[in-house]
Design a protein around this motif. Structure first.
Motif, PDB file in Angstrom:
ATOM      1  N   LEU A   1      -0.457  17.098   1.734  1.00 24.80           N
ATOM      2  CA  LEU A   1       0.759  16.936   0.937  1.00 24.80           C
ATOM      3  C   LEU A   1       0.444  16.910  -0.558  1.00 24.80           C
ATOM      4  CD1 LEU A   1       2.702  14.305   3.078  1.00 24.80           C
ATOM      5  CD2 LEU A   1       3.439  16.655   2.594  1.00 24.80           C
ATOM      6  N   GLN A   2      -0.667  16.311  -0.944  1.00 24.85           N
ATOM      7  CA  GLN A   2      -1.036  16.309  -2.362  1.00 24.85           C
ATOM      8  C   GLN A   2      -1.306  17.723  -2.856  1.00 24.85           C
ATOM      9  OE1 GLN A   2      -3.844  12.812  -3.488  1.00 24.85           O
ATOM     10  NE2 GLN A   2      -3.861  12.871  -1.258  1.00 24.85           N
TER      11      GLN A   2
ATOM     12  N   ILE B   1      -7.476  19.196   8.364  1.00 21.93           N
ATOM     13  CA  ILE B   1      -6.838  19.487   7.079  1.00 21.93           C
ATOM     14  C   ILE B   1      -6.363  20.938   7.027  1.00 21.93           C
ATOM     15  CG2 ILE B   1      -9.053  19.958   5.933  1.00 21.93           C
ATOM     16  CD1 ILE B   1      -5.819  18.518   4.384  1.00 21.93           C
ATOM     17  N   ALA B   2      -7.102  21.855   7.639  1.00 25.11           N
ATOM     18  CA  ALA B   2      -6.660  23.254   7.661  1.00 25.11           C
ATOM     19  C   ALA B   2      -5.366  23.409   8.451  1.00 25.11           C
ATOM     20  CB  ALA B   2      -7.756  24.136   8.257  1.00 25.11           C
ATOM     21  N   ALA B   3      -5.237  22.688   9.569  1.00 23.53           N
ATOM     22  CA  ALA B   3      -4.006  22.751  10.363  1.00 23.53           C
ATOM     23  C   ALA B   3      -2.827  22.215   9.567  1.00 23.53           C
ATOM     24  CB  ALA B   3      -4.188  21.979  11.666  1.00 23.53           C
ATOM     25  N   ARG B   4      -3.027  21.122   8.868  1.00 19.42           N
ATOM     26  CA  ARG B   4      -1.952  20.555   8.047  1.00 19.42           C
ATOM     27  C   ARG B   4      -1.534  21.529   6.942  1.00 19.42           C
ATOM     28  NH1 ARG B   4       0.200  15.824  10.422  1.00 19.42           N
ATOM     29  NH2 ARG B   4      -1.466  14.325  10.855  1.00 19.42           N
ATOM     30  N   LEU B   5      -2.528  22.111   6.259  1.00 13.01           N
ATOM     31  CA  LEU B   5      -2.217  23.035   5.172  1.00 13.01           C
ATOM     32  C   LEU B   5      -1.509  24.286   5.684  1.00 13.01           C
ATOM     33  CD1 LEU B   5      -5.513  22.659   3.138  1.00 13.01           C
ATOM     34  CD2 LEU B   5      -3.228  22.027   2.344  1.00 13.01           C
ATOM     35  N   ARG B   6      -1.881  24.754   6.860  1.00 11.70           N
ATOM     36  CA  ARG B   6      -1.200  25.921   7.406  1.00 11.70           C
ATOM     37  C   ARG B   6       0.278  25.637   7.647  1.00 11.70           C
ATOM     38  NH1 ARG B   6       0.610  28.662  11.690  1.00 11.70           N
ATOM     39  NH2 ARG B   6       0.233  30.916  11.647  1.00 11.70           N
ATOM     40  N   GLN B   7       0.575  24.438   8.118  1.00 12.70           N
ATOM     41  CA  GLN B   7       1.966  24.089   8.343  1.00 12.70           C
ATOM     42  C   GLN B   7       2.754  24.026   7.038  1.00 12.70           C
ATOM     43  OE1 GLN B   7       3.814  23.755  11.134  1.00 12.70           O
ATOM     44  NE2 GLN B   7       1.987  24.638  12.082  1.00 12.70           N
ATOM     45  N   LEU B   8       2.060  23.788   5.937  1.00 12.03           N
ATOM     46  CA  LEU B   8       2.707  23.758   4.626  1.00 12.03           C
ATOM     47  C   LEU B   8       2.629  25.110   3.920  1.00 12.03           C
ATOM     48  CD1 LEU B   8       1.427  20.263   3.419  1.00 12.03           C
ATOM     49  CD2 LEU B   8       3.718  20.847   4.236  1.00 12.03           C
ATOM     50  N   GLU B   9       2.147  26.136   4.639  1.00 13.11           N
ATOM     51  CA  GLU B   9       2.053  27.513   4.131  1.00 13.11           C
ATOM     52  C   GLU B   9       1.171  27.599   2.885  1.00 13.11           C
ATOM     53  OE1 GLU B   9       6.183  28.730   3.805  1.00 13.11           O
ATOM     54  OE2 GLU B   9       6.157  29.421   5.892  1.00 13.11           O
TER      55      GLU B   9
ATOM     56  N   ARG C   1       0.862  -1.177   0.000  1.00 10.83           N
ATOM     57  CA  ARG C   1       0.000   0.000   0.000  1.00 10.83           C
ATOM     58  C   ARG C   1       0.900   1.229   0.000  1.00 10.83           C
ATOM     59  NH1 ARG C   1      -3.926   2.847   4.164  1.00 10.83           N
ATOM     60  NH2 ARG C   1      -5.617   3.466   2.769  1.00 10.83           N
ATOM     61  N   ASP C   2       0.695   2.083  -0.990  1.00 10.69           N
ATOM     62  CA  ASP C   2       1.509   3.289  -1.108  1.00 10.69           C
ATOM     63  C   ASP C   2       0.683   4.518  -0.770  1.00 10.69           C
ATOM     64  OD1 ASP C   2       3.947   4.754  -1.904  1.00 10.69           O
ATOM     65  OD2 ASP C   2       2.622   5.557  -3.463  1.00 10.69           O
ATOM     66  N   LEU C   3       1.218   5.352   0.100  1.00 13.38           N
ATOM     67  CA  LEU C   3       0.606   6.618   0.466  1.00 13.38           C
ATOM     68  C   LEU C   3       1.489   7.746  -0.064  1.00 13.38           C
ATOM     69  CD1 LEU C   3      -0.415   5.804   4.166  1.00 13.38           C
ATOM     70  CD2 LEU C   3      -1.785   5.555   2.099  1.00 13.38           C
ATOM     71  N   LEU C   4       1.362   8.016  -1.359  1.00  7.83           N
ATOM     72  CA  LEU C   4       1.985   9.138  -2.051  1.00  7.83           C
ATOM     73  C   LEU C   4       3.461   8.946  -2.366  1.00  7.83           C
ATOM     74  CD1 LEU C   4      -0.649  10.384  -0.812  1.00  7.83           C
ATOM     75  CD2 LEU C   4       0.613  12.500  -0.516  1.00  7.83           C
ATOM     76  N   ALA C   5       4.186   8.096  -1.647  1.00  5.34           N
ATOM     77  CA  ALA C   5       5.638   8.038  -1.781  1.00  5.34           C
ATOM     78  C   ALA C   5       6.071   7.675  -3.196  1.00  5.34           C
ATOM     79  CB  ALA C   5       6.213   7.042  -0.779  1.00  5.34           C
ATOM     80  N   PHE C   6       5.390   6.727  -3.832  1.00  4.51           N
ATOM     81  CA  PHE C   6       5.735   6.290  -5.179  1.00  4.51           C
ATOM     82  C   PHE C   6       4.704   6.719  -6.220  1.00  4.51           C
ATOM     83  CE2 PHE C   6       8.465   3.488  -2.792  1.00  4.51           C
ATOM     84  CZ  PHE C   6       9.538   3.210  -3.628  1.00  4.51           C
ATOM     85  N   THR C   7       3.450   6.917  -5.807  1.00  6.15           N
ATOM     86  CA  THR C   7       2.370   7.054  -6.787  1.00  6.15           C
ATOM     87  C   THR C   7       1.611   8.378  -6.710  1.00  6.15           C
ATOM     88  OG1 THR C   7       0.751   6.008  -5.295  1.00  6.15           O
ATOM     89  CG2 THR C   7       2.031   4.547  -6.750  1.00  6.15           C
ATOM     90  N   TRP C   8       1.943   9.255  -5.775  1.00  8.33           N
ATOM     91  CA  TRP C   8       1.215  10.502  -5.575  1.00  8.33           C
ATOM     92  C   TRP C   8      -0.257  10.255  -5.255  1.00  8.33           C
ATOM     93  CZ3 TRP C   8       3.937  14.242  -4.084  1.00  8.33           C
ATOM     94  CH2 TRP C   8       5.098  14.679  -4.730  1.00  8.33           C
ATOM     95  N   SER C   9      -0.600   9.070  -4.796  1.00  8.84           N
ATOM     96  CA  SER C   9      -1.984   8.783  -4.442  1.00  8.84           C
ATOM     97  C   SER C   9      -1.988   7.696  -3.369  1.00  8.84           C
ATOM     98  CB  SER C   9      -2.781   8.335  -5.675  1.00  8.84           C
ATOM     99  OG  SER C   9      -4.167   8.248  -5.370  1.00  8.84           O
ATOM    100  N   ILE C  10      -3.183   7.259  -3.008  1.00  8.08           N
ATOM    101  CA  ILE C  10      -3.347   6.133  -2.086  1.00  8.08           C
ATOM    102  C   ILE C  10      -3.604   4.921  -2.963  1.00  8.08           C
ATOM    103  CG2 ILE C  10      -4.709   5.194  -0.191  1.00  8.08           C
ATOM    104  CD1 ILE C  10      -5.390   8.083   0.603  1.00  8.08           C
ATOM    105  N   THR C  11      -2.592   4.055  -3.075  1.00 13.33           N
ATOM    106  CA  THR C  11      -2.588   3.041  -4.114  1.00 13.33           C
ATOM    107  C   THR C  11      -2.246   1.672  -3.546  1.00 13.33           C
ATOM    108  OG1 THR C  11      -1.759   4.744  -5.634  1.00 13.33           O
ATOM    109  CG2 THR C  11      -1.687   2.458  -6.394  1.00 13.33           C
TER     110      THR C  11
ATOM    111  N   GLU D   1       6.219  11.417   4.042  1.00 14.81           N
ATOM    112  CA  GLU D   1       6.049  12.119   5.310  1.00 14.81           C
ATOM    113  C   GLU D   1       6.209  13.625   5.172  1.00 14.81           C
ATOM    114  OE1 GLU D   1       5.098  10.625   8.300  1.00 14.81           O
ATOM    115  OE2 GLU D   1       4.715   9.013   6.863  1.00 14.81           O
ATOM    116  N   GLU D   2       7.121  14.063   4.324  1.00 13.81           N
ATOM    117  CA  GLU D   2       7.276  15.507   4.111  1.00 13.81           C
ATOM    118  C   GLU D   2       7.938  15.757   2.765  1.00 13.81           C
ATOM    119  OE1 GLU D   2       9.529  16.876   7.442  1.00 13.81           O
ATOM    120  OE2 GLU D   2      11.420  16.074   6.713  1.00 13.81           O
TER     121      GLU D   2
END
Length: 596
Positions: free
Chosen positions: A578-579, A195-203, A49-59, A138-139
């Protein structure tokens, strides 16, 4: 072939050494990439199961050959390397997962775009091959979250004599005067705030709109006796765990007030008392044109590049067509609008529906001296909160850090989830045998889910059809709350319901605990038929076994969905954020517009 062979004799090697050897072999096989070498590293019944690391999606992928080919194809862009045990994480350990004895380890690696973590499970009797692999971004490199040692210095507003202080800057940020948010989040509950908290950390400039007057009202305004049905240690939000002094099962008002505090502490831009009226996507410009309306009638138009629906798994309260309901002279409420039962003390009530809400409403009415009966429309899974419901969160009792539990919890593909839930249900049935027998003895229609997976897969597939027993089942068994079967009702009548045997069950109140329309229907109402048909169902199980249209790109560019219980919001908000950040920075391709 460019790969590191396993030692022939693994019996004397430590678990850590076996994992290190496997990771080194994976690193070497990916350096080619060498498909044959990759395939040799996985069991034939392996899962990835890939979470963005290889596929940019949940795959998800299954089978050694498919996994090897997918890894090799993705490696051309991602250039994964440096696979090694993760420093400071739970060390490799031997334990049983889904009935298999495995060596489980958390590892780390890098790709062209960022730092990644992962989980591998090697079968203890064949440690040269992985049975389960998870890879997780992760980042993003160069766009790391501003936490801990990277936290902001505060120089922008500290001791800024003659200039804006922190509060001035917050007010300006929240006003969005002369600027559009990059992301508009619809809904200020746990999903929207996470999701808003996560996006704020990513500016990523983000605005949350909440229809209620206060953050937390989505919990605060629900029925009086409501409390969470799972324990506090699994329910933390990103960056801010609940206080260690708080109770195991949070009452609704504690959670509501915490959400309000969370929005303030995370410095989120939130407009309360604001409704998302509707919008359409400007394909040429690549943004949405949306209309917001405040409680005072003022309107504001924005052009965000992304819109996230974060208003829950459920959408609009659903009232089914019920024969004769228009003749009923008592009061009719949907459970969505039910608060508490004191106003009906000494009267009679019927509750239609045997899910969580139906049972909780019936129990609340009974506790206020209301003569209450519950009407069952279809078979229902009933599970004791303790011990049975706790089984699905047993991982979080393993004395591992929360972040380690989270990444381990996300490692299962759909077939593994099915197997895990089926195994848990077998134990639940034993734990709850007296409860189940008592309900069936009263004529309650009971089931274990369509494939013996119990309430958890019902939640994932349809968002309902089960009850986590907070005491109502015992009241039904004792006869203190009545039980009627819907198929024995002829029709509703002025006094209540007329049964097929000619008897009448009188009622002053009818509460419809009949669920909600799907998110797709809410999209249809707010964004139109074309977008609703383009994306399809939201929530439920998609063709790939993942949650349909949830936490990942949809067929409609710029449209995302964030929902789930508190643990899902904590975990998957990271990947959705992250996406969006990757798209904003040109790292991830924008999903193409499919033909309508």
């Amino acid at each position: 072939m460019n790969h590191v062979p396993f030692a022939q004799d693994t019996s004397r090697q430590s678990d850590s050494a076996l994992v290190v050897q496997w990771l080194e072999a994976l690193d070497a096989a990916l350096s080619g990439p060498d498909v044959a070498a990759l395939e040799a590293l996985f069991a034939q019944d392996g899962h990835w199961r890939d979470l963005l690391a290889f596929t940019w999606s949940i795959t998800p992928s299954a089978g050694a050959g498919r996994i090897a080919r997918a890894l090799a194809q993705a490696q051309d862009e991602m250039r994964a390397r440096g696979f090694r045990l993760a420093a400071g994480r739970t060390p490799p350990r031997r334990l049983r997962r889904l009935g298999e004895e495995v060596i489980e380890a958390i590892f780390q690696f890098e790709t062209l775009h960022g730092r990644c973590d992962g989980v591998v499970r090697l079968r203890a009797d064949a440690p040269s091959q992985a049975w389960v692999l998870l890879t997780s971004l992760e980042e993003l490199r160069g766009f790391e979250e501003k936490t801990n040692r990277r936290r902001p210095s505060g120089e922008a507003y500290s001791r800024n004599f003659g200039g804006d202080n922190w509060l001035d800057q917050r007010r300006k940020s929240e006003a969005f005067a002369g600027r559009d948010p990059a992301v508009l989040v619809i809904g200020g509950g746990q999903a929207g705030l996470a999701i808003a908290a996560r996006l704020r950390q990513l500016e990523v400039d983000t605005l949350v709109v909440e229809r209620n007057a206060r953050i937390g009202d989505n919990w605060r305004n629900r029925y009086h006796s409501l409390a969470l049905h799972n324990q506090i240690q699994v329910n933390h939000l990103p960056y801010m765990p609940f206080p260690p002094t708080w109770p195991k099962y949070l009452p609704k008002d504690m959670l509501a007030n915490w959400l309000e505090t969370y929005a303030w502490a995370q410095e989120l831009n939130v407009w309360t008392g604001t409704e998302f009226v509707g919008g359409h996507y400007n394909e040429q410009e690549g943004h949405w044109d949306v209309l917001l309306r405040g409680a005072d009638g003022t309107e504001r138009r924005f052009s965000p590049r992304h819109v996230i629906f974060a208003n829950g798994v459920s959408g609009i309260p659903r009232t089914p067509a019920l024969p004769g309901l228009e003749e009923f002279t008592g009061q009719v409420l949907h459970s969505h609008g039910y608060r508490e039962g004191s106003a009906w003390r000494g009267q009679k009530a019927l509750v239609l529906g045997t899910g969580n809400s139906g049972h909780d409403v019936a129990q609340d009415l009974h506790s206020h001296g209301v003569d209450t009966a519950i009407i069952q429309r279809g078979s229902t899974t009933v599970v004791s909160i303790d011990p049975s419901a706790k089984l699905n969160y047993a991982l979080y009792d393993e004395d591992a850090p929360l972040e380690d539990c989270d990444i381990i919890a996300t490692s299962s593909t759909y077939p593994l989830l099915i197997k895990g839930y089926q195994m848990a249900v077998q134990r639940m049935v034993e734990y709850d045998k007296d409860l189940i027998a008592g309900l069936i003895g009263k004529g309650f229609q009971y089931d274990l889910g369509e494939d013996g997976t119990g309430h958890q897969m019902k939640y994932r597939r349809r968002g309902g059809g089960y009850y986590l027993d907070a005491g109502c089942s015992d009241l039904i068994i004792k006869g203190e709350i009545g039980l009627l079967q819907f198929d024995q009702i002829e029709r509703f009548c002025p006094e209540g319901v007329r049964m097929k045997d000619g008897s009448v069950q009188s009622a002053d109140l009818l509460v419809l605990a009949t669920g909600y329309h799907t998110q797709q229907e809410l999209v249809r109402q707010l964004l139109g038929d074309r977008v609703a048909e383009k994306i399809g169902e939201v929530w439920g199980i998609g063709d790939d076994g993942e949650m349909a249209n949830m936490w990942k790109a949809t067929a409609q560019p710029g449209l995302w969905f964030m929902a789930g219980a508190l643990p899902q919001c904590r975990i998957y908000s990271k990947y959705l954020a992250l996406q969006i950040k990757a798209i904003e920075e040109g790292l991830m391709p924008v999903p193409s517009m499919e033909a309508a």
